[in-house]
Design a protein around this motif. Structure first.
Motif, PDB file in Angstrom:
ATOM      1  N   SER A  90       0.909  -1.047   0.142  1.00 24.31           N
ATOM      2  CA  SER A  90       0.088  -0.046  -0.053  1.00 24.31           C
ATOM      3  C   SER A  90       0.886   1.171  -0.228  1.00 24.31           C
ATOM      4  O   SER A  90       0.732   2.260  -0.684  1.00 24.31           O
ATOM      5  CB  SER A  90      -0.818  -0.100   1.172  1.00 24.31           C
ATOM      6  N   GLN A  91       1.923   1.177   0.881  1.00 21.32           N
ATOM      7  CA  GLN A  91       2.825   2.481   0.745  1.00 21.32           C
ATOM      8  C   GLN A  91       3.437   2.770  -0.582  1.00 21.32           C
ATOM      9  O   GLN A  91       3.559   3.952  -0.977  1.00 21.32           O
ATOM     10  CB  GLN A  91       3.790   2.158   2.003  1.00 21.32           C
ATOM     11  N   ALA A  92       4.012   1.532  -1.129  1.00 24.74           N
ATOM     12  CA  ALA A  92       4.546   1.660  -2.353  1.00 24.74           C
ATOM     13  C   ALA A  92       3.662   2.275  -3.382  1.00 24.74           C
ATOM     14  O   ALA A  92       4.010   3.053  -4.326  1.00 24.74           O
ATOM     15  CB  ALA A  92       5.097   0.179  -2.817  1.00 24.74           C
ATOM     16  N   SER A  93       2.369   1.719  -3.381  1.00 25.11           N
ATOM     17  CA  SER A  93       1.428   2.122  -4.528  1.00 25.11           C
ATOM     18  C   SER A  93       1.219   3.971  -4.031  1.00 25.11           C
ATOM     19  O   SER A  93       0.978   4.639  -5.175  1.00 25.11           O
ATOM     20  CB  SER A  93       0.062   1.827  -3.965  1.00 25.11           C
ATOM     21  N   ASP A  94       1.147   4.316  -2.807  1.00 23.25           N
ATOM     22  CA  ASP A  94       0.974   5.630  -2.700  1.00 23.25           C
ATOM     23  C   ASP A  94       2.269   6.622  -3.103  1.00 23.25           C
ATOM     24  O   ASP A  94       2.186   7.613  -3.653  1.00 23.25           O
ATOM     25  CB  ASP A  94       1.034   5.846  -1.086  1.00 23.25           C
ATOM     26  N   TYR A  95       3.476   5.889  -3.116  1.00 29.51           N
ATOM     27  CA  TYR A  95       4.552   6.684  -3.444  1.00 29.51           C
ATOM     28  C   TYR A  95       4.712   6.247  -5.083  1.00 29.51           C
ATOM     29  O   TYR A  95       5.867   6.878  -5.809  1.00 29.51           O
ATOM     30  CB  TYR A  95       5.648   6.274  -2.962  1.00 29.51           C
ATOM     31  N   GLY A  96       4.145   5.762  -5.793  1.00 24.48           N
ATOM     32  CA  GLY A  96       3.931   5.267  -7.235  1.00 24.48           C
ATOM     33  C   GLY A  96       5.322   4.478  -7.637  1.00 24.48           C
ATOM     34  O   GLY A  96       5.628   4.263  -8.496  1.00 24.48           O
ATOM     35  N   ILE A  97       5.415   3.640  -6.566  1.00 19.92           N
ATOM     36  CA  ILE A  97       6.358   2.594  -6.981  1.00 19.92           C
ATOM     37  C   ILE A  97       5.878   1.136  -7.112  1.00 19.92           C
ATOM     38  O   ILE A  97       4.844   0.829  -6.393  1.00 19.92           O
ATOM     39  CB  ILE A  97       7.470   2.682  -5.412  1.00 19.92           C
ATOM     40  N   THR A  98       6.668   0.345  -8.034  1.00 27.67           N
ATOM     41  CA  THR A  98       6.194  -0.917  -8.258  1.00 27.67           C
ATOM     42  C   THR A  98       7.002  -2.140  -7.410  1.00 27.67           C
ATOM     43  O   THR A  98       8.009  -1.964  -7.337  1.00 27.67           O
ATOM     44  CB  THR A  98       6.439  -1.064  -9.804  1.00 27.67           C
ATOM     45  N   LEU A  99       6.116  -2.797  -6.863  1.00 30.09           N
ATOM     46  CA  LEU A  99       6.974  -4.047  -6.047  1.00 30.09           C
ATOM     47  C   LEU A  99       6.886  -5.103  -6.789  1.00 30.09           C
ATOM     48  O   LEU A  99       5.907  -5.620  -7.320  1.00 30.09           O
ATOM     49  CB  LEU A  99       6.120  -4.167  -4.785  1.00 30.09           C
ATOM     50  N   ASP A 100       8.109  -5.646  -6.999  1.00 28.66           N
ATOM     51  CA  ASP A 100       8.352  -6.899  -7.793  1.00 28.66           C
ATOM     52  C   ASP A 100       8.920  -7.998  -6.713  1.00 28.66           C
ATOM     53  O   ASP A 100       9.736  -7.840  -6.062  1.00 28.66           O
ATOM     54  CB  ASP A 100       9.594  -6.795  -8.975  1.00 28.66           C
ATOM     55  N   VAL A 101       8.162  -9.235  -6.954  1.00 28.85           N
ATOM     56  CA  VAL A 101       8.680 -10.466  -6.355  1.00 28.85           C
ATOM     57  C   VAL A 101       9.201 -11.209  -7.369  1.00 28.85           C
ATOM     58  O   VAL A 101       8.709 -11.901  -8.041  1.00 28.85           O
ATOM     59  CB  VAL A 101       7.375 -11.087  -5.446  1.00 28.85           C
ATOM     60  N   ASP A 102      10.301 -11.493  -7.198  1.00 29.65           N
ATOM     61  CA  ASP A 102      11.243 -12.551  -8.018  1.00 29.65           C
ATOM     62  C   ASP A 102      10.772 -13.969  -7.862  1.00 29.65           C
ATOM     63  O   ASP A 102      10.405 -14.316  -6.564  1.00 29.65           O
ATOM     64  CB  ASP A 102      12.759 -12.314  -7.644  1.00 29.65           C
ATOM     65  N   PRO A 103      10.721 -14.711  -8.870  1.00 30.29           N
ATOM     66  CA  PRO A 103      10.212 -16.235  -8.662  1.00 30.29           C
ATOM     67  C   PRO A 103      11.200 -16.798  -7.773  1.00 30.29           C
ATOM     68  O   PRO A 103      10.389 -17.896  -7.149  1.00 30.29           O
ATOM     69  CB  PRO A 103      10.551 -16.581 -10.204  1.00 30.29           C
ATOM     70  N   SER A 104      12.422 -16.449  -7.471  1.00 28.73           N
ATOM     71  CA  SER A 104      12.943 -17.328  -6.471  1.00 28.73           C
ATOM     72  C   SER A 104      12.590 -17.058  -4.982  1.00 28.73           C
ATOM     73  O   SER A 104      12.909 -17.989  -4.200  1.00 28.73           O
ATOM     74  CB  SER A 104      14.481 -16.637  -6.351  1.00 28.73           C
ATOM     75  N   VAL A 105      11.739 -16.269  -4.698  1.00 24.82           N
ATOM     76  CA  VAL A 105      11.226 -15.916  -3.303  1.00 24.82           C
ATOM     77  C   VAL A 105      10.011 -17.461  -3.223  1.00 24.82           C
ATOM     78  O   VAL A 105       9.965 -17.868  -2.144  1.00 24.82           O
ATOM     79  CB  VAL A 105      10.171 -14.702  -3.506  1.00 24.82           C
ATOM     80  N   ALA A 106       9.701 -17.930  -4.143  1.00 27.74           N
ATOM     81  CA  ALA A 106       8.914 -18.859  -4.106  1.00 27.74           C
ATOM     82  C   ALA A 106       9.911 -20.321  -3.540  1.00 27.74           C
ATOM     83  O   ALA A 106       9.021 -21.364  -3.606  1.00 27.74           O
ATOM     84  CB  ALA A 106       8.107 -19.191  -5.318  1.00 27.74           C
ATOM     85  N   THR A 130      10.772  -0.523   2.988  1.00 23.09           N
ATOM     86  CA  THR A 130      10.212   0.918   2.916  1.00 23.09           C
ATOM     87  C   THR A 130      11.438   1.978   2.440  1.00 23.09           C
ATOM     88  O   THR A 130      11.039   2.791   1.873  1.00 23.09           O
ATOM     89  CB  THR A 130       9.900   1.159   4.470  1.00 23.09           C
ATOM     90  N   ASN A 131      12.435   1.512   2.760  1.00 20.03           N
ATOM     91  CA  ASN A 131      13.712   2.308   2.398  1.00 20.03           C
ATOM     92  C   ASN A 131      13.637   2.268   0.921  1.00 20.03           C
ATOM     93  O   ASN A 131      13.944   3.659   0.227  1.00 20.03           O
ATOM     94  CB  ASN A 131      14.904   1.972   3.035  1.00 20.03           C
ATOM     95  N   GLY A 132      13.729   1.255   0.430  1.00 19.10           N
ATOM     96  CA  GLY A 132      13.729   1.159  -1.043  1.00 19.10           C
ATOM     97  C   GLY A 132      12.513   1.883  -1.723  1.00 19.10           C
ATOM     98  O   GLY A 132      12.634   2.483  -2.735  1.00 19.10           O
ATOM     99  N   VAL A 133      11.351   2.139  -1.222  1.00 20.84           N
ATOM    100  CA  VAL A 133      10.276   3.113  -1.565  1.00 20.84           C
ATOM    101  C   VAL A 133      10.619   4.263  -1.352  1.00 20.84           C
ATOM    102  O   VAL A 133      10.398   5.075  -2.488  1.00 20.84           O
ATOM    103  CB  VAL A 133       9.011   2.371  -0.961  1.00 20.84           C
ATOM    104  N   LYS A 134      10.801   4.707  -0.164  1.00 18.56           N
ATOM    105  CA  LYS A 134      11.054   6.294   0.200  1.00 18.56           C
ATOM    106  C   LYS A 134      12.358   6.874  -0.679  1.00 18.56           C
ATOM    107  O   LYS A 134      12.153   7.946  -1.157  1.00 18.56           O
ATOM    108  CB  LYS A 134      11.073   6.411   1.368  1.00 18.56           C
ATOM    109  N   TYR A 135      13.358   6.169  -0.684  1.00 21.49           N
ATOM    110  CA  TYR A 135      14.554   6.558  -1.457  1.00 21.49           C
ATOM    111  C   TYR A 135      14.581   6.461  -2.805  1.00 21.49           C
ATOM    112  O   TYR A 135      15.508   5.754  -3.319  1.00 21.49           O
ATOM    113  CB  TYR A 135      15.679   6.142  -0.517  1.00 21.49           C
ATOM    114  N   ASN A 136      13.335   6.479  -3.494  1.00 25.63           N
ATOM    115  CA  ASN A 136      13.237   6.015  -4.832  1.00 25.63           C
ATOM    116  C   ASN A 136      12.730   7.409  -5.624  1.00 25.63           C
ATOM    117  O   ASN A 136      12.392   8.348  -4.900  1.00 25.63           O
ATOM    118  CB  ASN A 136      12.223   4.736  -4.983  1.00 25.63           C
TER     119      ASN A 136
END
Length: 526
Positions: free
Chosen positions: A240-256, A277-283
């Motif tokens: 939700s926070q990423a969406s507010d900042y206009g940032i796309t969150l990607d989950v790599d297939p390796s996470v599975a 959160t830092n990756g979102v804010k400092y983007n």
């Protein structure tokens, strides 16, 4: 005949033998007279025994004379006067010849050259005195630090408790107001109150966690944690926070993957949330933040990458300092500067670490590396960090040195910091392998190693992501300007010249990142 035999015997020895009459006047002298005193044996005859030694070294002269009169042996170190006016330490053994009437008729004294022995004794005494003084200073500083730490922790805990009480009312009534019919402006005002309150609550929680870590009071529930579950939960909480900042969150297939780690599940999620959160804010608007998993040799790395602002090499050492925001205020980035410091402390408590790879203007990758778990069996009891490590989180030091005496010296110095850990290796190859497998907080590097030069080792450490930003302090007897310039270009953090200054080494152990604004900022290409 007896005198002749005595002369031959004394001259074949390394001592000086002197005979004095009842008035303490030299009657004869044999042995290495000229070598030790500078006078010939003939020149010694007729001299007063009192003039041949430095009287201040004698101590209780009446007591010594009485001992000689009683036929007792008098021994000890004192300085003999030489012909050129200088003095020389000797080991003196003196006894008088007593006649049938109990009178001292002659005194015989032997002198052995003790200049080197006394110099060693004095140096040892001085070293022991310095060691005692250093230990005393360390104990006093430790006691002061513990007392200050306890006071700080108590203050933070109490303040956190006192702040929670009014904050409870602020957030509670904000939620209640949001349930009532409100105008658009009123709803926006209530939302500002709620967000501000939640921000304060998050700050209080982080401060309280740090105070508990420093006081050794933070309890962990270590278990086998499924990395995929923890990563996905953290991503969901930040989406939700990423969406507010206009940032796309990607989950790599390796996470599975089915990778598991020994850790505290809630603390893993907490660290990942901070990193995401830092990756979102400092983007920048339209930027991306991705999370991936990589299985390493005996550990698992959760890598959070962004294509945001990045961090300058000179600032990497400041990233994990509490309340250090690297100028984020000027960019309008919200935050307190506690998140990374807390995340680093939590990672250490779980026997892991946080690694950073960043390029200014191109983004950063923060990796949470934790011990791998291979089954669901309970974690061994030895896994929780001991209380003394929780208090100070001492440095992990790697010494690359092949000289046994120098290795022992570094062990003694690091031993003055009981909460720090020292690993010693004797070759450059071992040093590189050890540093890459388990990056230390500080590397102490000798330049002359049996298998390769220290310069080659430094270049290798700087070329590998795992050790690129680890402070490397060169410990060498060759600290010429040319050598310094060459090693600075290779990325040396600083230099300690042999013989080392113990306080200087301890200063680096206490704060390995203190060189973050200095030579450590020099890249191999600079």
């Amino acid at each position: 005949a007896a005198r002749d035999r005595y002369q031959v015997l004394s001259e074949s020895a390394s001592d000086v033998i002197i005979g004095l009459n009842a008035d303490m006047v030299v009657e004869w002298a044999y042995g290495q007279v000229e070598k030790i005193t500078g006078w010939t044996a003939e020149e010694m005859v007729g001299k007063s025994g009192y003039d041949l030694v430095v009287q201040n070294d004698e101590g209780d002269i009446p007591g010594i004379l009485q001992s000689l009169a009683d036929g007792e042996l008098v021994s000890g170190f004192l300085r003999a006067r030489r012909a050129d006016g200088t003095s020389r330490w000797i080991d003196r053994r003196t006894r008088s010849v007593i006649d049938a009437d109990g009178r001292a008729t002659e005194t015989v004294t032997s002198w052995r050259d003790a200049e080197a022995e006394v110099a060693i004794r004095l140096a040892l005494a001085e070293s022991e005195a310095e060691a005692r003084a250093l230990a005393s200073r360390y104990e006093a500083a430790r006691d002061q630090a513990l007392e200050a730490n306890l006071a700080k922790s108590t203050f933070l805990s109490r303040m956190s408790h006192e702040l929670r009480t009014p904050l409870n009312a602020v957030l509670g009534f904000a939620q209640i107001l949001a349930m009532d019919p409100l105008t658009k402006e009123q709803a926006e005002s209530v939302e500002h109150i709620r967000r501000g309150g939640e921000h304060l609550l998050s700050l209080i929680r982080e401060i309280l966690d740090i105070s508990r870590i420093e006081a050794g009071q933070l309890s962990l529930s270590l278990e086998s944690v499924a990395v995929a579950d923890a990563a996905n939960e953290a991503v969901d909480l930040v989406r939700s926070q990423a969406s507010d900042y206009g940032i796309t969150l990607d989950v790599d297939p390796s996470v599975a993957s089915d990778a598991r780690v020994w850790a505290d599940r809630q603390r893993v999620i907490q660290v990942l949330i901070n990193l995401l959160t830092n990756g979102v804010k400092y983007n920048h608007p339209g930027g991306r933040v991705s999370i991936a998993v990589e299985t390493l040799n005996g550990s698992v790395a959760l890598r959070v990458s962004d294509d945001g602002l990045g961090v300058a090499p000179a600032d990497l050492g400041r990233l994990f300092r509490p309340f250090e925001r690297l100028g984020a205020e000027a960019r309008g980035v919200e935050g307190t500067g506690i998140g990374l410091a807390l995340s680093d402390a939590l990672a250490r408590l779980m026997r892991g670490r946080i690694e950073v790879d960043s390029t200014l203007g191109a983004g950063s990758t923060f990796s949470l590396v934790l011990p791998a778990a291979f089954d669901d069996s309970p974690v061994p009891q030895a896994m929780p960090a001991p209380a003394d490590e929780l208090v100070r989180l001492g440095s992990r030091v790697l010494c690359i040195e092949d000289n046994p005496a120098n290795q022992r010296l570094m062990q003694r110095i690091v031993g003055l910091r009981p909460d720090s850990v020292l690993d010693v290796v004797g070759t450059g190859g071992e040093g590189i392998a050890h540093a890459v497998a388990a990056p230390p907080d500080l590397v102490l590097l000798d330049l002359h190693l049996p298998d390769r030069s220290g310069e080659e080792v430094l270049a290798s450490l700087r070329s590998q992501p795992a050790t690129a930003h680890v402070p490397v302090v060169i410990v060498t007897a060759d600290a010429s300007a040319e050598v310094r310039r060459r090693l600075e270009r290779l990325g040396a953090t600083d230099f300690i010249t042999k013989p080392v200054d113990v306080d200087e080494v301890l200063a680096w152990i206490d704060n390995p990142q203190r060189g973050g604004d200095g030579l450590a900022s020099a890249s191999p290409d600079s």
